[in-house]
Design an enzyme around this catalytic site. Sequence first.
Site, mmCIF file in Angstrom:
data_model
loop_
_atom_site.group_PDB
_atom_site.id
_atom_site.type_symbol
_atom_site.label_atom_id
_atom_site.label_comp_id
_atom_site.label_asym_id
_atom_site.label_seq_id
_atom_site.Cartn_x
_atom_site.Cartn_y
_atom_site.Cartn_z
ATOM 1 N N GLU A 282 -12.351 0.455 -9.632
ATOM 2 C CA GLU A 282 -12.212 -0.524 -10.857
ATOM 3 C C GLU A 282 -13.168 -0.669 -12.049
ATOM 4 O O GLU A 282 -12.705 -0.846 -13.217
ATOM 5 C CB GLU A 282 -11.962 -1.883 -10.351
ATOM 6 C CG GLU A 282 -10.991 -2.165 -9.350
ATOM 7 C CD GLU A 282 -11.159 -1.616 -7.964
ATOM 8 O OE1 GLU A 282 -12.314 -1.511 -7.547
ATOM 9 O OE2 GLU A 282 -10.235 -1.365 -7.262
ATOM 10 N N ASP B 86 -4.797 -9.878 -8.278
ATOM 11 C CA ASP B 86 -5.171 -8.586 -9.294
ATOM 12 C C ASP B 86 -4.000 -7.844 -9.792
ATOM 13 O O ASP B 86 -3.598 -7.917 -10.966
ATOM 14 C CB ASP B 86 -5.910 -7.553 -8.882
ATOM 15 C CG ASP B 86 -5.873 -7.101 -7.538
ATOM 16 O OD1 ASP B 86 -4.831 -7.393 -6.983
ATOM 17 O OD2 ASP B 86 -6.823 -6.396 -6.833
ATOM 18 N N ARG C 27 0.380 3.849 -3.260
ATOM 19 C CA ARG C 27 -0.109 5.039 -2.862
ATOM 20 C C ARG C 27 0.900 6.248 -2.557
ATOM 21 O O ARG C 27 0.957 7.199 -3.411
ATOM 22 C CB ARG C 27 -0.854 4.902 -1.794
ATOM 23 C CG ARG C 27 -2.068 3.924 -1.892
ATOM 24 C CD ARG C 27 -3.051 3.931 -0.694
ATOM 25 N NE ARG C 27 -3.804 3.028 -0.650
ATOM 26 C CZ ARG C 27 -4.793 2.617 -0.259
ATOM 27 N NH1 ARG C 27 -5.798 3.805 0.253
ATOM 28 N NH2 ARG C 27 -5.659 1.423 -0.097
ATOM 29 N N GLU D 158 1.005 -1.073 0.113
ATOM 30 C CA GLU D 158 0.064 -0.004 -0.067
ATOM 31 C C GLU D 158 0.717 1.417 0.050
ATOM 32 O O GLU D 158 0.475 2.315 -0.468
ATOM 33 C CB GLU D 158 -0.928 0.175 1.203
ATOM 34 C CG GLU D 158 -1.787 -1.045 1.246
ATOM 35 C CD GLU D 158 -3.052 -0.911 0.295
ATOM 36 O OE1 GLU D 158 -3.088 0.094 -0.561
ATOM 37 O OE2 GLU D 158 -4.096 -1.863 0.126
#
Length: 640
Positions: free
Chosen positions: A532, A399, A270, A266
Amino acid sequence: MTAPALLPLSGRRIPPLNLGPPSFPHHRATLRLSEKFILLLILSAFITLCFGAFFFLPDSSKHKRFDLGLEDVLIPHVNANKGAKNPGVFLIHGPDEPRHREEEERLRNKIRADHEKALEEAKEKLKKSREEIRAEIQTEKNKVVLEMKMKEKKPLPPVPIPNLSGINGGDPEDNDIRMKREKIKEMMKHAWDNYRIYGWGHNELRPIAKKGHSTNIFGSSQMGATIVDALDTLYIMGLHDEFRDGQKWIEDSLDFSVNSEVSVFEVNIRFIGGLLAAYYLSGEEIFKIKAVQLAEKLLPAFNTPTGIPWAMVNLKSGVGRNWGWASAGSSILAEFGTLHMEFVHLSYLTGDPVYYKKVMHIRKLLQKMDRPNGLYPNYLNPRTGRWGQYHTSVGGLGDSFYEYLLKAWLMSDKTDLEARNMYDDAIEAIEKHLIKKSRGGLTFIGEWKNGHLEKKMGHLACFAGGMFALGADGSRNKAGHYLELGAEIARTCHESYDRTALKLGPESFKFDGAVEAVAVRQAEKYYILRPEVIETYWYLWRFTHDPRYRQWGWEAALAIEKYCRVSGGFSGVKDVYSSTPAHDDVQQSFFLAETLKYLYLLFSGDDLLPLDHWVFNTEAHPLPVLHLANTTLSGNPAVR
Ligand code: DMJ
């Protein structure tokens, strides 16, 4: 060892030695003489151990350099200095053997001398008075602080900056589209302004309680996740005052020297992604410097027996560990497999190949492993290098690993063929085993679990529609097929929105008998402002210009405005099938980074961030394509 002779024989206690700074009277370190002797003993033993270990270490000169080829393309300025920067890596056993022996002998002597010097210094220290020791410690502290400051200020090496076309503009000619784009910008202002008022410096915002919010992915400290995640969206929307406000906070307050355990993935997507994108768009050095400072803090996460990083790392201590819930202590495919883009850029910008090598090592390791049915399981144990549970998913846990294989190839200006091949192999296996058509004709991506296909698709997996479209060009002669597959996934995901009361999609939906594209369990009915589906609409729009994607995107924007907007910002909702939904009271940072950015781009012209120059990381932070032919020297005013 002669040290025991130095131990005090009497039981007399020597008064504690106060070594703490006068300003912190409650935290004064105390050190007794007997403890000093024990310390000296441990120090001597440690130095002797290191000295001994030197003889048992494998001779690194016997190993050839791990040549990955791509380095020449992606970090050219590193290669230009290869010999000078890292001369050791080029040593190969052979005619140079006598020179090696001399070198080894020289090193041994140096270690011996250092060892003796350290012992002498320690003995000398023990003879000094308390005041002298305190003064010495203070001097050392000052030196370290100064060095850290110097390091912070040290400019990074100049590198060729990729050609940055399309960082503003994209004004639509059509009035209706322009009005829609303006509305998205206004939504961004509402989200940002409220965060500015009620959550500034916190990671996220509670728009109903009107206060800061955070989750364990960011650790226990306030690192302004929303500021960093939102910067590039502000920039491309032309919200320059807000951008400068964010920049100022980053300059003054963003500090990574915190005792806080964060998610490596993360923080990478980010923070590092956000800072790098802000740097490329604005040219402001501070973003690059902060990105590099943070990346250094993540590196200890890679200190595992296999080099597969831990999921979490403490930014201060560097201690890493994995999520308690992950199968058999495993690391997660979508986490350790979603570092490549940012790490290649870090090597590119710093001239330090360490980042590049970490991610290429992961890739090489994955290539060597057997894959059940050609599928990558989601769990990999970083201690043993073995797969955990055989669970494969294109949604959560898997993903962005697939996404980054494709984007590694795109980001290298399509020269990283290894990544492209891995991507093609992976999606062929996915298509064979996971992608099915429902009775009602909807194409969906299921999950492989415990030896069978679960007919459930997550909101997260909806990004794959865009990925298939993006990867169509350059596929193994199946461009039309993949564009069509992308469009089918977009349609399915649109159905998952359309079949709800709020016209917003659930977290995951089933295909089971009569149930199609609908969530069944209460725990799967929420919508947390995820991007998404809109991301897929945008890619499909760019590749087809079919107006349905703008129409579907607008439907989603209106639903967000109607059901998620509150006076203090935007909130997720707990049940998309209820016409009077409860709010979850969280404004996720990815709402500003991704959802609103993709909506804005959907209503912009294709000249804003064109896809042949920019590749979006998984958090929608645009990074430029890297290629020598596409670069121009840093500082050239023509660039920005
Ligand atoms: C984002 O943080 C990223 O897109 C990530 O890859 C997974 N999904 C969230 C938002 O849903």
